[in-house]
Design a protein around this motif. Structure first.
Motif, PDB file in Angstrom:
ATOM      1  N   TYR A 158      35.471  41.713  45.785  1.00 43.23           N
ATOM      2  CA  TYR A 158      35.796  41.272  44.433  1.00 43.23           C
ATOM      3  C   TYR A 158      36.795  42.221  43.775  1.00 43.23           C
TER       4      TYR A 158
ATOM      5  N   TRP B 111      40.425  41.228  42.581  1.00 46.62           N
ATOM      6  CA  TRP B 111      40.726  41.442  41.156  1.00 46.62           C
ATOM      7  C   TRP B 111      42.049  42.190  41.002  1.00 46.62           C
TER       8      TRP B 111
ATOM      9  N   THR C 147      45.248  40.056  41.720  1.00 44.34           N
ATOM     10  CA  THR C 147      45.591  38.876  40.914  1.00 44.34           C
ATOM     11  C   THR C 147      46.969  39.031  40.290  1.00 44.34           C
TER      12      THR C 147
ATOM     13  N   ARG D  46      41.068  36.977  36.831  1.00 44.64           N
ATOM     14  CA  ARG D  46      40.570  38.360  36.678  1.00 44.64           C
ATOM     15  C   ARG D  46      39.227  38.382  35.974  1.00 44.64           C
TER      16      ARG D  46
ATOM     17  N   LEU E 168      36.494  37.301  38.395  1.00 47.91           N
ATOM     18  CA  LEU E 168      36.201  38.352  39.370  1.00 47.91           C
ATOM     19  C   LEU E 168      35.485  39.530  38.718  1.00 47.91           C
ATOM     20  N   PHE E 169      35.873  39.860  37.502  1.00 44.93           N
ATOM     21  CA  PHE E 169      35.202  40.929  36.761  1.00 44.93           C
ATOM     22  C   PHE E 169      33.734  40.579  36.550  1.00 44.93           C
TER      23      PHE E 169
END
Length: 99
Positions: free
Chosen positions: A37, A41, A44, A52, A55-56
């Motif tokens: 991840y 991230w 991106t 983003r 994924l965060f």
């Protein structure tokens, strides 16, 4: 449900959670997910705000699952201490004929 039953269930749940926390496959899965991840991230595009953010959130969810398992283990340790205290109090009452 009595306090002793509730505490016993918490202890049993903690044992199962500790097995998961100590499980190498699960530990590796958490680490791999976080790494993947994080890499995704960082990769991106500058204008992919939504990507983003997702994924965060995914990275944080992995941490929250790990934190939850650790909290279950900690709660089980507290429940075990409470059960021990209840047993000691019952033994003292029995010994001194208070029952």
């Amino acid at each position: 449900m009595s306090d002793e039953n509730r505490l016993g269930q918490a202890v049993a749940k903690a044992v199962r959670a500790q097995e998961l926390v100590d499980s190498e496959p699960l530990t590796e899965a958490f680490r791999t997910l976080e790494e993947n991840y994080s890499l995704a991230w960082r990769a991106t595009a500058i204008d992919d705000v939504t990507g983003r953010e997702k994924l965060f959130l995914a990275i944080n969810i992995v941490g929250k699952v790990r934190d939850h398992l650790n909290a279950v283990v900690a709660n089980g340790k507290l429940a075990q201490a409470e059960l021990k205290e209840l047993a000691q109090v019952a033994e003292r009452k029995k010994r001194f004929g208070i029952l």
